[in-house]
Design an enzyme around this catalytic site. Sequence first.
Site, PDB file in Angstrom:
ATOM      1  N   ASP A  42      51.170  72.167 -34.045  1.00 40.92           N
ATOM      2  CA  ASP A  42      52.012  73.280 -34.478  1.00 40.92           C
ATOM      3  C   ASP A  42      52.094  74.273 -33.317  1.00 40.92           C
ATOM      4  O   ASP A  42      51.253  74.246 -32.391  1.00 40.92           O
ATOM      5  CB  ASP A  42      51.387  73.916 -35.717  1.00 40.92           C
ATOM      6  N   ASP A  44      53.440  78.139 -33.610  1.00 41.24           N
ATOM      7  CA  ASP A  44      53.214  79.550 -33.911  1.00 41.24           C
ATOM      8  C   ASP A  44      51.796  79.809 -34.408  1.00 41.24           C
ATOM      9  O   ASP A  44      51.359  79.269 -35.427  1.00 41.24           O
ATOM     10  CB  ASP A  44      54.218  80.037 -34.949  1.00 41.24           C
TER      11      ASP A  44
END
Length: 291
Positions: A42, A44
């Site tokens: 991922d 963020d």
Amino acid sequence: MRLWPWGDDAEDAELAGEAAAAAAEIDEPPAVPDPGAAAFFDVDNTLIRGASIYHFARGLAARKLFTFRDLALFALGQASFRMRGSENAEHISTAREAALAFVAGRSVSELVSLCEEIYDEKMADRIWHGTRALALKHLDAGQQVWLVTATPVELARIISHRLGLTGALGTVAETENGVYTGRLVGHLLHGPAKAGAVRALAKREGLDLSRCSAYSDSYNDLPMLTAVGHPHAVNPDADLREHAREHGWPVHDFRTGRKVTMVALPTAAGAGALVGGVAAGIALRRHYRDR
């Protein structure tokens, strides 16, 4: 523990995942191929401090390509994201609508150029050194390393390329003749859509998901984390931390000693990294400087 916040749009999520996998391009093939395994990260708050789409919006505002109102909305979402460490469906929807309104009618080449400039100015010095080190371990083992993010695939590719990773799976916006229509292909690459993209890419690349790893900060990414054999929590929100502990998953937290764990990659950031957002202005710049 809260329930997963995804609606009933399973078809859109599956389409978004398939579109992301179809658009995936291998930028940096492993030096010593391990064709059966890969790592999925991922972006963020896992790889980059804060929300990448917000940093992109700040860059657009600095170029007077984004409105004060839009940046203020992004700033509110970013402030909530930083304080709570978790995603908010309403903020995600707001970001999506603002982003689509901005790109409609613009050329892909123009957006890619903006992504390159804004990454160097606003994002390069917000990469978590610890997370990047985890990614490099997989590369050193000859495995592919992919970013999996709701951010536009064009921006995700730039981040991946700058960090020397294999490639990126991101939200795909529809284009016609090299120009954005203002519509998405399916939905945002979020929640179940990320898992769909990982499965579709694994099928394309011949990966054994039981040998693959995934890294995220968010409970919303449980579909992706549980799709692989080796899930990891990175800078986790409270729900993911609890889930990881209950299931014996490794937990990595790089949020303490931030000045030590951040790394400024060799880019053209320089003084440009000091240029703050227009609407957030002096207050936001002071906030980031003092963190």
